[in-house]
Design a protein around this motif. Structure first.
Motif, PDB file in Angstrom:
ATOM      1  N   THR A 121      31.218  42.150  40.964  1.00  0.00           N
ATOM      2  CA  THR A 121      31.293  42.032  39.256  1.00  0.00           C
ATOM      3  C   THR A 121      31.861  43.355  38.405  1.00  0.00           C
ATOM      4  OG1 THR A 121      28.845  43.482  39.899  1.00  0.00           O
ATOM      5  CG2 THR A 121      28.920  41.668  39.132  1.00  0.00           C
ATOM      6  N   ASN A 122      32.209  43.153  37.070  1.00  0.00           N
ATOM      7  CA  ASN A 122      32.968  43.838  36.565  1.00  0.00           C
ATOM      8  C   ASN A 122      32.213  43.410  35.036  1.00  0.00           C
ATOM      9  OD1 ASN A 122      35.670  43.368  34.531  1.00  0.00           O
ATOM     10  ND2 ASN A 122      36.080  45.668  35.875  1.00  0.00           N
ATOM     11  N   PRO A 123      32.524  44.991  33.970  1.00  0.00           N
ATOM     12  CA  PRO A 123      31.460  44.501  32.946  1.00  0.00           C
ATOM     13  C   PRO A 123      32.423  43.589  32.298  1.00  0.00           C
ATOM     14  CG  PRO A 123      31.634  46.506  33.328  1.00  0.00           C
ATOM     15  CD  PRO A 123      32.241  45.710  34.979  1.00  0.00           C
ATOM     16  N   THR A 124      34.047  43.800  32.170  1.00  0.00           N
ATOM     17  CA  THR A 124      35.482  42.738  31.297  1.00  0.00           C
ATOM     18  C   THR A 124      34.481  41.094  31.646  1.00  0.00           C
ATOM     19  OG1 THR A 124      36.717  44.387  31.529  1.00  0.00           O
ATOM     20  CG2 THR A 124      36.865  42.337  30.199  1.00  0.00           C
ATOM     21  N   CYS A 162      36.358  33.610  38.455  1.00  0.00           N
ATOM     22  CA  CYS A 162      37.322  34.172  39.676  1.00  0.00           C
ATOM     23  C   CYS A 162      38.741  33.955  39.349  1.00  0.00           C
ATOM     24  CB  CYS A 162      36.735  32.648  40.739  1.00  0.00           C
ATOM     25  SG  CYS A 162      36.660  31.274  39.899  1.00  0.00           S
ATOM     26  N   SER A 163      39.459  33.638  40.235  1.00  0.00           N
ATOM     27  CA  SER A 163      41.072  33.956  40.478  1.00  0.00           C
ATOM     28  C   SER A 163      41.440  32.592  39.727  1.00  0.00           C
ATOM     29  CB  SER A 163      41.605  34.692  41.443  1.00  0.00           C
ATOM     30  OG  SER A 163      41.304  33.298  42.345  1.00  0.00           O
ATOM     31  N   SER A 164      40.881  31.765  39.653  1.00  0.00           N
ATOM     32  CA  SER A 164      42.124  30.567  38.877  1.00  0.00           C
ATOM     33  C   SER A 164      40.997  29.421  39.648  1.00  0.00           C
ATOM     34  CB  SER A 164      43.045  30.081  39.662  1.00  0.00           C
ATOM     35  OG  SER A 164      42.569  29.685  41.217  1.00  0.00           O
ATOM     36  N   GLY A 165      42.013  28.241  38.653  1.00  0.00           N
ATOM     37  CA  GLY A 165      40.522  26.991  38.631  1.00  0.00           C
ATOM     38  C   GLY A 165      40.537  26.238  40.012  1.00  0.00           C
ATOM     39  N   HIS A 166      41.266  26.564  40.425  1.00  0.00           N
ATOM     40  CA  HIS A 166      40.887  25.465  41.951  1.00  0.00           C
ATOM     41  C   HIS A 166      40.350  26.748  42.565  1.00  0.00           C
ATOM     42  CE1 HIS A 166      44.744  22.875  42.574  1.00  0.00           C
ATOM     43  NE2 HIS A 166      44.592  22.779  43.631  1.00  0.00           N
ATOM     44  N   ALA A 167      39.900  27.781  42.324  1.00  0.00           N
ATOM     45  CA  ALA A 167      39.322  28.795  42.979  1.00  0.00           C
ATOM     46  C   ALA A 167      37.972  28.508  42.617  1.00  0.00           C
ATOM     47  CB  ALA A 167      39.613  30.748  42.606  1.00  0.00           C
ATOM     48  N   ALA A 168      37.511  28.711  41.545  1.00  0.00           N
ATOM     49  CA  ALA A 168      36.490  28.111  40.159  1.00  0.00           C
ATOM     50  C   ALA A 168      36.022  25.759  41.312  1.00  0.00           C
ATOM     51  CB  ALA A 168      36.494  27.617  39.420  1.00  0.00           C
ATOM     52  N   VAL A 212      27.729  36.070  46.947  1.00  0.00           N
ATOM     53  CA  VAL A 212      27.895  35.116  48.741  1.00  0.00           C
ATOM     54  C   VAL A 212      29.121  34.684  48.641  1.00  0.00           C
ATOM     55  CG1 VAL A 212      27.329  33.518  50.093  1.00  0.00           C
ATOM     56  CG2 VAL A 212      25.623  34.405  49.408  1.00  0.00           C
ATOM     57  N   GLY A 213      29.930  34.159  47.285  1.00  0.00           N
ATOM     58  CA  GLY A 213      30.467  32.888  47.021  1.00  0.00           C
ATOM     59  C   GLY A 213      31.692  34.334  46.898  1.00  0.00           C
ATOM     60  N   LEU A 214      31.944  35.510  45.777  1.00  0.00           N
ATOM     61  CA  LEU A 214      33.034  36.221  45.324  1.00  0.00           C
ATOM     62  C   LEU A 214      32.442  37.244  46.457  1.00  0.00           C
ATOM     63  CD1 LEU A 214      32.247  36.397  41.650  1.00  0.00           C
ATOM     64  CD2 LEU A 214      34.052  35.348  42.336  1.00  0.00           C
ATOM     65  N   ARG A 215      31.773  37.522  47.607  1.00  0.00           N
ATOM     66  CA  ARG A 215      31.881  38.172  48.563  1.00  0.00           C
ATOM     67  C   ARG A 215      32.049  38.463  49.075  1.00  0.00           C
ATOM     68  NH1 ARG A 215      26.315  38.487  51.748  1.00  0.00           N
ATOM     69  NH2 ARG A 215      27.226  36.607  52.856  1.00  0.00           N
ATOM     70  N   ASP A 216      32.653  37.076  49.569  1.00  0.00           N
ATOM     71  CA  ASP A 216      32.499  36.363  51.130  1.00  0.00           C
ATOM     72  C   ASP A 216      34.301  35.641  51.065  1.00  0.00           C
ATOM     73  OD1 ASP A 216      30.812  38.120  52.597  1.00  0.00           O
ATOM     74  OD2 ASP A 216      29.484  35.469  52.634  1.00  0.00           O
ATOM     75  N   LEU A 217      34.726  35.198  49.216  1.00  0.00           N
ATOM     76  CA  LEU A 217      35.606  34.237  49.601  1.00  0.00           C
ATOM     77  C   LEU A 217      36.850  35.399  48.486  1.00  0.00           C
ATOM     78  CD1 LEU A 217      34.230  31.040  48.488  1.00  0.00           C
ATOM     79  CD2 LEU A 217      35.055  31.807  51.019  1.00  0.00           C
ATOM     80  N   GLY A 218      36.297  36.355  47.828  1.00  0.00           N
ATOM     81  CA  GLY A 218      37.184  36.994  47.269  1.00  0.00           C
ATOM     82  C   GLY A 218      37.841  36.748  46.117  1.00  0.00           C
TER      83      GLY A 218
END
Length: 433
Positions: free
Chosen positions: A62-65, A85-91, A268-274
């Motif tokens: 998490t990040n405020p922005t 997240c980092s890209s549409g593919h990541a989404a 879980v998702g951002l924690r482990d997939l980054g």
């Protein structure tokens, strides 16, 4: 924004998720360029890690922005929450991750961006997942493709590259009957032209890279949760309904209700997939969304003018734009995308593959790039680029045949775009209009 009246879209695209910075009073959302956040004390830290309190731990999560952007996108889509997240593919992976398991499948439209087809055809198999591709115009075929291992139905609102408009209401009904979520990629439409949740979608995914940012400066993705799906209605979705070992047996749906998918995506998702979105990219996207409605109106206006001109040109075999009365999707547009058919479509050039290549190489205003949704008008020959990994049958099903080019109509003067296309068609076909 504080709770109040039902604000209009133009107001929400500027204000949703944005509050004056409590430390400085800064009116624009600051770029919180930080990796970690100081805990008040040990008890506070423990509560955050146990998901007993909402707050900031580490910017992979998490990040405020980014949080401001998540709130804005969720608000515009009419969802309960969102994960950026980092890209549409990541989404797309983030959307599937809580739903799938080895041996499970997703039923997907044949009319998808070529990169998505490749991701679903090959990459997800490494997780033990699979995809069944079906023409979503054939509703009986969609029903027949769903089996006991199907965990989602996936489509695009305005399909890339052809600009076809999907019957979201019909697919949502099929998904409901099967007890599975409908995931809709709304990148090409944006929430200004369509809000898939209002048509029954469970999850909405975006490539923020495209129209939401609108200027070709960042890559990013988002998953919006409607908050309306009952993840505990069956045993199909244990990640959300069953005890989570990493959080001492916490059940996401039982604990977080309509925000279960969003909390799982972060915890879980951002924690482990980054697949983290950086705060500067989030900032650029927030700025872009402030003018979304203004830009989409102009995109649609320009696309209609250019598409009509192309349809009347004897050097062009056909145009797929749903905003044309000749399109088989024109009536559907009024129901799914009443403000317009977007600015993405294809047209077929007489002379086939070689003529398409000459056309692309002869344009001066249009940029030949693998992107869409920019303020600039863009063009690409899908069969030799974004869809080249697909079989001829897959290319045809996706609307990316060798004699077809895809255009993303930008915000320039439409007369200049037409003049550019005119001279390039002459160079490509050897014929004048």
């Amino acid at each position: 924004m504080s709770e109040g009246p039902a604000y209009g879209f133009d107001t929400l695209q500027i204000h949703a998720g944005a509050r004056p910075d409590p430390a400085t009073g800064a009116r624009q959302v600051p770029i919180y360029q930080t990796t970690a956040y100081v805990f008040r004390d040990a008890e506070h830290a423990a509560a955050l890690f146990n998901l007993q309190e909402v707050g900031y731990i580490y910017s992979r999560l998490t990040n405020p922005t980014v949080a401001a952007l998540q709130e804005r996108v969720a608000t515009l889509e009419g969802g309960q929450g969102a994960v950026c997240c980092s890209s549409g593919h990541a989404a797309q992976i983030m959307a599937l991750f809580p739903l799938m398991a080895p041996g499970r499948n997703v039923v997907a439209s044949t009319r998808l961006y070529g990169g998505t087809v490749t991701q679903f055809s090959h990459t997800i198999r490494r997780f033990g997942w699979s995809a069944k591709f079906v023409d979503t115009e054939d509703l009986d075929a969609v029903r027949a493709a769903i089996d006991d291992d199907t965990r989602a139905l996936f489509c695009e609102t305005i399909a890339n590259p052809g600009g076809y408009i999907t019957d979201l209401d019909a697919l949502a009904k099929i998904a409901d009957e099967a007890g599975i979520p409908l995931i809709v990629d709304n990148t090409s439409a944006t929430p200004y032209l369509c809000r898939p949740i209002e048509h029954g979608a469970t999850l909405v995914v975006h490539s923020l890279t495209k129209y939401l940012t609108g200027n070709g400066t960042v890559t990013g993705g988002a998953v919006v949760d409607s908050g309306k799906f009952d993840w505990s209605a069956s045993d199909k979705f244990p990640s959300l309904s069953a005890p989570e070992p990493a959080y001492h047996g916490l059940k996401f749906h039982e604990t977080f209700g309509p925000l279960a998918f969003t909390f799982h995506g972060i915890a879980v998702g951002l924690r482990d997939l980054g697949m983290t979105l950086n705060p500067q990219a989030a900032h650029y996207t927030l700025l872009g969304i402030e003018t979304l409605s203004l830009r989409m109106k102009k995109h649609v206006e320009n696309a209609e003018i250019v598409a009509r001109w192309l349809e009347s040109d004897p050097r062009v075999e056909h145009v797929t734009y749903a905003g044309l009365e000749s399109s088989p999707y024109h009536e559907r547009m009024a129901r799914i995308c009443p403000k317009g058919a977007g600015a993405l479509f294809t047209f077929a050039v007489k002379g086939g593959y070689e003529a398409c290549v000459k056309l692309v190489d002869s344009l001066q205003i249009f940029s030949h790039v693998a992107n869409l949704g920019d303020a600039r008008s863009l063009i690409i020959h899908s069969a030799s680029t974004t869809h080249r990994q697909l079989t001829p049958e897959q290319q045809k099903a996706a609307g990316a045949e060798p004699n077809v080019v895809r255009v993303s109509i930008g915000l320039e003067d439409p007369s200049d775009l037409i003049a550019d296309l005119d001279q390039a068609l002459t160079a490509a076909t050897g014929e004048t209009r």
